[in-house]
Structure formats: C-alpha cells, structure tokens
Design an enzyme around this catalytic site. Structure first.
Site, PDB file in Angstrom:
ATOM      1  N   LEU A 194      -4.764   3.041  -6.884  1.00 48.49           N
ATOM      2  CA  LEU A 194      -4.906   4.526  -5.619  1.00 48.49           C
ATOM      3  C   LEU A 194      -5.297   4.135  -4.430  1.00 48.49           C
ATOM      4  O   LEU A 194      -6.097   3.274  -4.938  1.00 48.49           O
ATOM      5  CB  LEU A 194      -5.363   5.357  -6.344  1.00 48.49           C
ATOM      6  CG  LEU A 194      -4.848   6.091  -8.472  1.00 48.49           C
ATOM      7  CD1 LEU A 194      -6.107   6.992  -8.904  1.00 48.49           C
ATOM      8  CD2 LEU A 194      -3.951   6.115  -7.954  1.00 48.49           C
ATOM      9  N   ASP A 195      -4.912   5.014  -3.415  1.00 46.44           N
ATOM     10  CA  ASP A 195      -5.405   4.750  -2.234  1.00 46.44           C
ATOM     11  C   ASP A 195      -6.767   5.318  -2.264  1.00 46.44           C
ATOM     12  O   ASP A 195      -7.290   5.497  -3.164  1.00 46.44           O
ATOM     13  CB  ASP A 195      -5.128   5.792  -1.724  1.00 46.44           C
ATOM     14  CG  ASP A 195      -3.393   5.312  -1.029  1.00 46.44           C
ATOM     15  OD1 ASP A 195      -2.700   4.352  -1.456  1.00 46.44           O
ATOM     16  OD2 ASP A 195      -2.626   6.635  -0.679  1.00 46.44           O
ATOM     17  N   ARG A 196      -7.292   4.279  -1.400  1.00 52.14           N
ATOM     18  CA  ARG A 196      -8.712   4.353  -1.218  1.00 52.14           C
ATOM     19  C   ARG A 196      -9.662   6.146  -1.181  1.00 52.14           C
ATOM     20  O   ARG A 196     -10.587   6.224  -2.297  1.00 52.14           O
ATOM     21  CB  ARG A 196      -9.948   3.397  -0.430  1.00 52.14           C
ATOM     22  CG  ARG A 196     -10.952   4.060  -0.145  1.00 52.14           C
ATOM     23  CD  ARG A 196     -11.682   2.691   0.624  1.00 52.14           C
ATOM     24  NE  ARG A 196     -11.282   3.114   2.064  1.00 52.14           N
ATOM     25  CZ  ARG A 196     -11.748   4.624   2.738  1.00 52.14           C
ATOM     26  NH1 ARG A 196     -12.578   4.785   2.413  1.00 52.14           N
ATOM     27  NH2 ARG A 196     -10.706   4.272   3.952  1.00 52.14           N
TER      28      ARG A 196
END
Length: 606
Positions: A194-196
C-alpha cells in the site's frame, strides 16, 4: 467471542506477545491453547498497556540515529561520479552538504573510503553512514485483524503515513519493523504494497511458502481488491444499467523522487472500476468505491485525477499550485522538451544565498577544514545544479508541463520542510563529519554480496596498532535511540590519527576520541563548535543574510547539522484512500470503513 479475543490480543504489551509456531492440534485444542496463552499473558503482565515508544497524541516519532546503509551499484549509476549519483538520487540535503559529507569520508566503495569524484563501476558495493532523521508518522496503531497460525499469515489494518518497506528516510517507522519489533513476529513477507499515504487492509504472510502462493495469485490477477476514496467534486452517477465508471488509461512513472505517475501511451495497461456511494454538497466531495483490476503504482489516484475527481486531500495529485486549475483532468501534454532551469531559492531566502552563496551549487570555495580535491580541478556542472536532473530517471522525454509539475512538487516539499535545503549552511563552520567510534564490518566476498539493505556495526576492535587511539565501544542500539556516539571535529592534527584497522576478517574505520590522552594538547583544543558558535562564526564572516538563520528560530541537529523540519499536522499525514476488502484463496477479509467516509464528514481544507 473470536472478535473479543482479537481485540484483547491487540492490547497485550509487546513484551508478552508470542509468535506461535505451527502445531498439529485439532481446531478445538488450538482454540483452548490460544485462550490459555491469553489468560497467562494477562495475569503475568497485570495491565494491558500500550507501547512506551508512542509519542504524544497525534504523532509517532523516532529520535535520529546513525545508520549504515549498504547497496550494490545500480545500472543507471555506472560510469558516473559518486557526488553526481548521490545528489541526483537524493534531495533531502543541499548539494554542498553532500560534497562535504563525501569529503569527510563517511562513504566507502568496496570497503575503501570514497571521494566525490569516485567513479561507480559494475559490481561495486557502496556503504554510506547517515544520520537518519525519520519523519513523524501518525500515532494511530497498526491493528491485527486476523492471525491464521496454521496457514501462516496475518491480516493487518495499516494506518496512513506508515510505509510498508524501508525506503528513503523511513526504517523504524515502517510496517515491517513495527510488526517484528512491537508485535513479536520473527519474520514477515509482504507481497503487495500500500502507498505510504494509503490506509487499510493488507494480507501479510509469515512464511516464504505462504508468500510464494499469495504472490502467484497477485501475479495471475485472481485477487479481488476493493478500496474506498473521497474525491473532489460530484462524481457522476448513472442509471442502474450504467452504474459504473471505468478508466483504462495506461500509467507511467516519470519521477521516482516525487513518486509522480501520469497517463501516458508508453505506460503500462491499467483498469479501475468506480461507483459513487454518496455526495456531500457541503464539502463538494464524493465517496467512491474503487475496484482496481490491475496493480499499477498510484493507479486509483491517477485514474481519479484523469477523470477530473482527484482524491480530495492528495498532496501530489490534487494541488492547484502544482497542476493548475484543471488539476490534471484529461492528462498532461507529452510533447518532449529539453528546456531546464537551475534551481532557485524562495524570495525570502534570496538575500541569504546572495551573501553566503547558494548551497545548491558547488561553484564556490571548498568547506574549511575539509581537504578537497574535487574543487581543485576544472569540472562540469552537475545535473542538479542546472536542473537537468529532472527527467533523468524517466523512461520517456518529458514535456514542459511535466517539468513544471515536477518542479512545483519539489518546491512544495521544500516549503513543507521549511526550505531546509536552502538553509543548509551551518556545517560550513564545522569540522569534518565523522561519527566517533563507528566501526563497520568489511564487505563479504563478491559472490556473497547482497544487493542492498542495512550495513552492520561491530561492537569493538580486539587489537589496534599502538599509534591509533582506542575508542569507546559502540553503544547497544536501543529501539528508538542513537546507535553510535555523536561525530567529532576531525581537523588536520586529528585526521592524521584516523586509520583503517584489519583484524582477521573485519575492517574498521577508527576515529579517535578528541578527549583521549593519546592526543596532543593542541589537538584537544580543536573540539567541535556548538551550533550557536557556528552561527556566530558565520554571522561574523558574512554580516548580510546570516541574521535570517538566527532570527528564524529554526533548530539544527547537533550531530549532522541538519536544519530540523517543523512537525506536520497529523491530519496531513494520510490521504482519503483506504483498502477495504481483499478476496483471495485464503479467504475474504474486510477492514472497517474509515471515519472520513461517513456522510457529512468535514475536515480542515486549509
């Protein structure tokens, strides 16, 4: 009953958490064993306390620490000088500081101290000692939603702002490190990311076998994913027979540093299906269900932007100052252009750069007390000095519009960090950067070298030559503390005592303690300047502009002289994008709806 046990397990103090091995018991006996372990942990601990590493409410912070970073030479680095590579790949510090750090000898190539003009060759192993200042992340806890002991995986709910893997300035504040250090899992194997800034559900294998099986499902496209987003504007809704909006625009990464992806015909195929859940006229925003059928970087964020409904608080794809009034709707111009311009300071720091010299160019005298051969020769301007570093990592030539957007994103990041790169001048009045007592293991043989990761400190040296002063042993690393002692000034008298010591299979860089009795009285007087002393020295040398540093009220790190950034607001650390549901062969798993998806929810849009 199962839900209440899960909640209690999440509250157990980290020191009592156990990662249970696989046991051949019936489901009923396994259940009894888990309950017995839970009761035992509660009785032994007395209270269900949270981790003591939590920062005050809102932010989770990690004190700065010395970190030995190791990597193998990448293809794009080959044949280039080390300073060019470092200044192009990283932008956290000024150009001048990177040269200063390299001249100080904190970087080695194949175990030998490197200099700014060291040329990178294929197979080189690069080790760099950095004083790592991890940005704060949200104090919202990571939640374990499910732990399947028999099939060796867990399901977690990741808060926004916490990256999955170590990258850039993040290491301890990553999902992997939190799961291992605070939840007690011996090893975790994330197979998707998942993106940060994205929150939500992740399935995390606890064994290599489970990771291989789940990876095969992601690669085959059989995993069904569902996300929730809150986007700007009134997302379209159609009659039941046309209830979905589909976007199939190809996506391409054009800038790694800024993480910028755009719709481009040379990109990878991507497909996302959207349908609106509700619209809030008061905030002019819509909550949308998103189903990505492919797994491209920033896919949902870029597809929503292309449709004209970017995620409402997305700092990259939803900023008018960066993209203009259209916010990237319909994509950007892709006509190639070679126009570039040198980086310029913000107006309020222009007097400082005129008086002190721009820290973003090397066309000035070398830093005092640091022996430099780099400036004592004719040289070409490096890409970052001319602005030509923009687009160096892009697989396609960039257009003027793309260059403008990347420049705007860089300026926005600098502004968020209080323009610290342009105030990065305190080290000019300091001695050479050199962490005292730092010792790193020599690189392994060529056929056993890994491609990257963390280097390894060793605690002490068994034997050293008589002419080299002994140093204190490297302190044991605490979970969030500094791992080695602070750097000390290394002037000409002291630098002559620095040596490379080989003891068996170990090679060490030894820096003597300035307080050692083996050093001369003159050398002992050459101690490190305090930051206040450095500021006064700069002010005495350059009366014009230096007051901007002193009057700004900004603080500097006493160990690496980094201008410290202001703390971000917790609500600015995530975006309105949440992984809600995953369906795999392991089962269907769903996280809770985020609070920002509620009807009528409002937020600070300043």
């Amino acid at each position: 009953m199962a839900l209440s046990i899960t909640v209690l397990l999440q509250k157990i103090h980290p020191s009592t958490r156990k990662h249970l091995p696989h046991i051949s018991l019936s489901p009923r006996d396994q259940f009894r064993r888990v309950v017995a372990s839970l009761i035992q942990a509660i009785m032994s601990d007395g209270t269900l306390t949270h981790s003591s590493t939590r920062a005050p409410v809102g932010l989770r912070k990690v004190p700065a620490y010395w970190y030995p970073y190791t990597t193998m030479a990448k293809m794009r680095w080959l044949g280039r000088e080390l300073l060019e590579v470092v200044s192009t790949e990283f932008r956290d510090r000024s150009m001048e500081y990177y040269r200063y750090a390299l001249e100080s000898g904190v970087t080695t190539v194949n175990g030998k101290i490197a200099k700014p003009d060291t040329v990178i060759r294929d197979g080189d192993r690069i080790e760099n000692i950095v004083h790592r200042h991890e940005p704060p992340v949200t104090s919202s806890p990571v939640k374990i939603l499910h732990h399947d002991v028999e099939r060796e995986f867990i399901v977690v709910d990741k808060p926004g702002s916490i990256p999955v893997h170590a990258s850039g300035r993040y290491f301890k504040n990553t999902l992997i490190e939190i799961l291992m250090n605070e939840f007690g899992y011996e090893k975790v194997y994330p197979v998707n990311r998942l993106d940060r800034l994205t929150s939500g559900l992740m399935i995390v294998p606890l064994s290599a076998d489970c990771a291989r099986r789940l990876t095969a499902e992601f690669q085959a496209g059989t995993v069904r994913k569902e996300y929730i987003a809150r986007c700007k504007g009134e997302f379209p809704v159609f009659p039941p027979h046309q209830s979905e909006v589909v976007c199939e625009e190809p996506l391409l990464t054009v800038d790694r540093q800024m993480g910028l992806n755009v719709v481009h015909p040379a990109g990878k195929s991507a497909k996302t299906v959207f349908n609106r859940l509700h619209y809030d006229p008061k905030t002019d925003s819509s909550v949308v269900r998103c189903r990505p059928l492919t797994g491209r970087s920033h896919q949902i964020r870029v597809h929503l932007q292309f449709l004209g409904y970017p995620i409402a608080n997305d700092p990259v794809y939803s900023d008018v100052k960066t993209w203009g009034e259209t916010l990237g709707k319909g994509g950007i111009d892709i006509t190639p252009s070679s126009d570039r311009s040198a980086p310029a300071p913000p107006p309020h720091l222009q007097p400082l750069t005129e008086a002190e010299g721009s820290p973003e160019t090397l066309s000035k005298l070398p830093v005092p007390d640091v022996e430099s051969s780099y400036e004592n020769r004719t040289r070409r301007l490096l890409p970052r000095e001319t602005g030509e570093d923009i687009g160096m990592g892009s697989p396609v030539p960039l257009s003027n519009e793309a260059v403008r957007i990347i420049t705007n994103l860089r300026n926005k990041k600098d502004e968020d960090e209080d323009w610290s790169r342009w105030r990065d001048v305190v080290f000019r009045a300091k001695g050479a950067l050199s962490p005292q007592g730092l010792k790193i293991k020599a690189p392994p043989p060529q056929n056993r070298r890994k491609r990257g990761g963390r280097g390894e400190f060793i605690p002490s040296v068994a034997e050293t030559p008589n002419d080299i002063a002994h140093t204190h042993e490297t302190p044991q690393a605490t979970s969030y503390g500094s791992e080695v002692s602070m750097p000390q000034c290394v002037d000409e008298k002291i630098s002559s005592s620095i040596g490379i010591v080989e003891t068996g299979k170990t090679t060490c860089l030894i820096v003597p303690d300035p307080g050692s009795q083996e050093l001369s009285d003159d050398t002992k007087k050459s101690t490190q300047l305090t930051t206040d002393e450095a500021l006064r020295e700069l002010s005495a040398e350059h009366a014009v502009g230096s007051h901007l540093i002193e009057e700004s009220g900004n603080l500097y790190c006493s160990e690496c002289y980094l201008p410290l950034h202001p703390d971000p607001k917790p609500e600015k650390l995530y975006i309105f994008l949440h992984a809600l549901k995953y369906t795999t062969s392991l089962g269907e798993f769903e996280a809770e709806m985020p609070e920002w998806a509620a009807v009528g929810w409002e937020w600070d849009q300043s």
